[in-house]
Write a protein that holds these residues in place. Sequence first.
Motif, PDB file in Angstrom:
ATOM      1  N   ILE A 129       0.857  -1.187   0.000  1.00  0.00           N
ATOM      2  CA  ILE A 129       0.000   0.000   0.000  1.00  0.00           C
ATOM      3  C   ILE A 129       0.896   1.241   0.000  1.00  0.00           C
ATOM      4  O   ILE A 129       1.724   1.429   0.895  1.00  0.00           O
ATOM      5  N   LEU A 130       0.718   2.081  -1.014  1.00  0.00           N
ATOM      6  CA  LEU A 130       1.575   3.252  -1.208  1.00  0.00           C
ATOM      7  C   LEU A 130       0.730   4.490  -1.424  1.00  0.00           C
ATOM      8  O   LEU A 130      -0.416   4.403  -1.904  1.00  0.00           O
ATOM      9  N   PRO A 131       1.239   5.675  -1.106  1.00  0.00           N
ATOM     10  CA  PRO A 131       0.477   6.907  -1.338  1.00  0.00           C
ATOM     11  C   PRO A 131       0.343   7.201  -2.829  1.00  0.00           C
ATOM     12  O   PRO A 131       1.243   6.873  -3.621  1.00  0.00           O
ATOM     13  N   PRO A 132      -0.757   7.822  -3.250  1.00  0.00           N
ATOM     14  CA  PRO A 132      -0.973   8.096  -4.679  1.00  0.00           C
ATOM     15  C   PRO A 132       0.141   8.912  -5.319  1.00  0.00           C
ATOM     16  O   PRO A 132       0.464   8.704  -6.498  1.00  0.00           O
ATOM     17  N   GLU A 133       0.738   9.834  -4.554  1.00  0.00           N
ATOM     18  CA  GLU A 133       1.758  10.700  -5.148  1.00  0.00           C
ATOM     19  C   GLU A 133       3.042   9.949  -5.510  1.00  0.00           C
ATOM     20  O   GLU A 133       3.921  10.495  -6.201  1.00  0.00           O
ATOM     21  N   SER A 134       3.177   8.700  -5.075  1.00  0.00           N
ATOM     22  CA  SER A 134       4.373   7.926  -5.422  1.00  0.00           C
ATOM     23  C   SER A 134       4.200   7.140  -6.721  1.00  0.00           C
ATOM     24  O   SER A 134       5.117   6.438  -7.146  1.00  0.00           O
ATOM     25  N   LEU A 135       3.028   7.260  -7.362  1.00  0.00           N
ATOM     26  CA  LEU A 135       2.768   6.486  -8.576  1.00  0.00           C
ATOM     27  C   LEU A 135       3.765   6.831  -9.688  1.00  0.00           C
ATOM     28  O   LEU A 135       4.284   5.939 -10.367  1.00  0.00           O
ATOM     29  N   GLY A 136       4.023   8.108  -9.890  1.00  0.00           N
ATOM     30  CA  GLY A 136       4.922   8.514 -10.970  1.00  0.00           C
ATOM     31  C   GLY A 136       6.295   7.887 -10.849  1.00  0.00           C
ATOM     32  O   GLY A 136       6.845   7.362 -11.826  1.00  0.00           O
ATOM     33  N   HIS A 137       6.863   7.923  -9.646  1.00  0.00           N
ATOM     34  CA  HIS A 137       8.186   7.330  -9.435  1.00  0.00           C
ATOM     35  C   HIS A 137       8.151   5.824  -9.684  1.00  0.00           C
ATOM     36  O   HIS A 137       9.070   5.262 -10.296  1.00  0.00           O
ATOM     37  N   ALA A 138       7.080   5.165  -9.225  1.00  0.00           N
ATOM     38  CA  ALA A 138       6.968   3.719  -9.416  1.00  0.00           C
ATOM     39  C   ALA A 138       6.866   3.367 -10.895  1.00  0.00           C
ATOM     40  O   ALA A 138       7.444   2.364 -11.347  1.00  0.00           O
TER      41      ALA A 138
END
Length: 594
Positions: free
Chosen positions: A255-264
């Motif tokens: 489970i990760l915060p939405p703002e980390s999607l770009g980096h992922a």
Amino acid sequence: MFQGFTAATRPEQGPPRLALLRAEMRAEGLEGFLVPRADAHQGEYVAPHDDRLAWLTGFTGSAGFCIALQDQAGVFIDGRYRLQVRAQVDLATFSPVNWPETKPAAWLRANLAPGVVGFDPWLHTAEEIETLEKELAGSGITLRRVENLIDRIWADQPPPPCGKVIVHPEALAGESSTDKRTRLAAVLRAAGQAAAVITLPDSLCWLLNIRGSDIPRNPVVHGFAILRDDARLALFIDAAKLDPTVIAHLGDVEILPPESLGHALQALPGPVRVDRATAPLWVSDRLSARPDWGQDPCILPKARKNAAELEGARAAHLRDGAAMAEFLAWLDARPEGLTEIDVVRKLEAFRSRSNLLRDISFETIAGAGPDGAIVHYRVTEGTNRPLREGELLLVDSGGQYADGTTDITRTIALGEVGTAEKEAFTRVLQGMIAMSRARFPKGLAGRDLDALARYPLWLAGQDYDHGTGHGVGAFLSVHEGPQRLSRVSDVPLEPGMILSNEPGYYREGAFGIRIENLIVVQPAPALPGADAREMLNFETLTLCPIDRRVILPDMLSQAERDWLNSYHTRVAAALAPLVSPETRDWLVRATQPI
């Protein structure tokens, strides 16, 4: 089902809002800006935070978009919304544009000299932008990614939705989330793909066996996911939506915060499957390697309902049919002074009596007389109309239950109606019966069957400007793809797919007619002497009488009468044990053979 509308939703600040947008366009060096009715998940329904098209123009339909230029602004709408848009937008400011007859590229070529048109890459798919760029080639008009200009000027924009997530029991889902992920990971490996990006809310809910409350009437969750070819999954979601029960259910999901999607996304090794028809362009922009375009891997498995989901659908429709019978019996008694709003409230109250209703599946449509001719009508205090003798009442409604989603339309006679109404009603019924009785080779798509429902109307020079049917989810979105009964659908129909069967006819200023049942694709039984080929047919899920008083029996063939009488016999037998004694008496009368 069709999303309703409010006739009095035109924003008081309409023209000033457009002026503010144009000022932002000038500041960005833009001659135009695209304003879709979309969010980052490309769902049909949007949260208040994302209802930018309605905020700017006043138009609240479930499909459409605006192209704002410095000297004009077009609101693009399809055949379902031609009346609605004129009731909602300021026609001195916004020009309705018939779409898809007029494509956006053609309109831009006709109305804009060479210049730059901005768009928000979160709100448009790669397919949409690539198509538009190809059609604009050589025009001198170019597209540019920009921040959303509406968000800059919408001072009181509601916050993004943060609804609570719940677990969808495996007994109703019919398969564990772990098994679903393992099954889809094998599909990725077979395709040579390292991962897939999941952006559709209903796909996310189906895959993880969860439901949410981020969109009114649709139990979906806003979030994104990356599914790896080894079945590991990363979920990008606001943690405030998840309680300990849900977190425990998710198990090994990261489970990760939405703002980390770009980096992922940037860190993913290729190739990565992205659905160019549903994922926002922003997603493919962030990948280090070129995306490996492919359909969302959840879409078809989700559409093919398993045995548990179909049993749930049958149970939900039985329960819903009993509520509809109670409502129709009450309506036939017609207390004095009833209005459209009274009809909506009473029907929703009957559905709630079971204590199993989670929500209605969309805003109830109840259009009397000429209001029924507005395909997406939804009554408000400003448009509320009394029921009058001699008119038709169109009621389109549905329920969300933990075991299934329902959607039903019935058109009811308020006293004796005219011959024109009866003739049109009978033709619509003939089309609905034709689809219900259809038997067809496996491999055919909705476009191959759509004409069955229209043919009786075509013989009279009549038609309707919407598809014949849409897919329906399992305690999910009441509009679910990819299957449809439509002239434009090339998706082969497969066993387990649930669809609506809802032909109609609408005479502006006079009346509207629609008859809707939900049906499910199933293998057809073998016939003596038939070819050795696999055939499919439909099981009807909806159980509710069709108003016999509006039927002209002489127009029906013997086969059509037999179908209707058999259906009514089934309805009476199924619903009688579930309704009140008074409604049981009404049910016997309403289902008499014709």
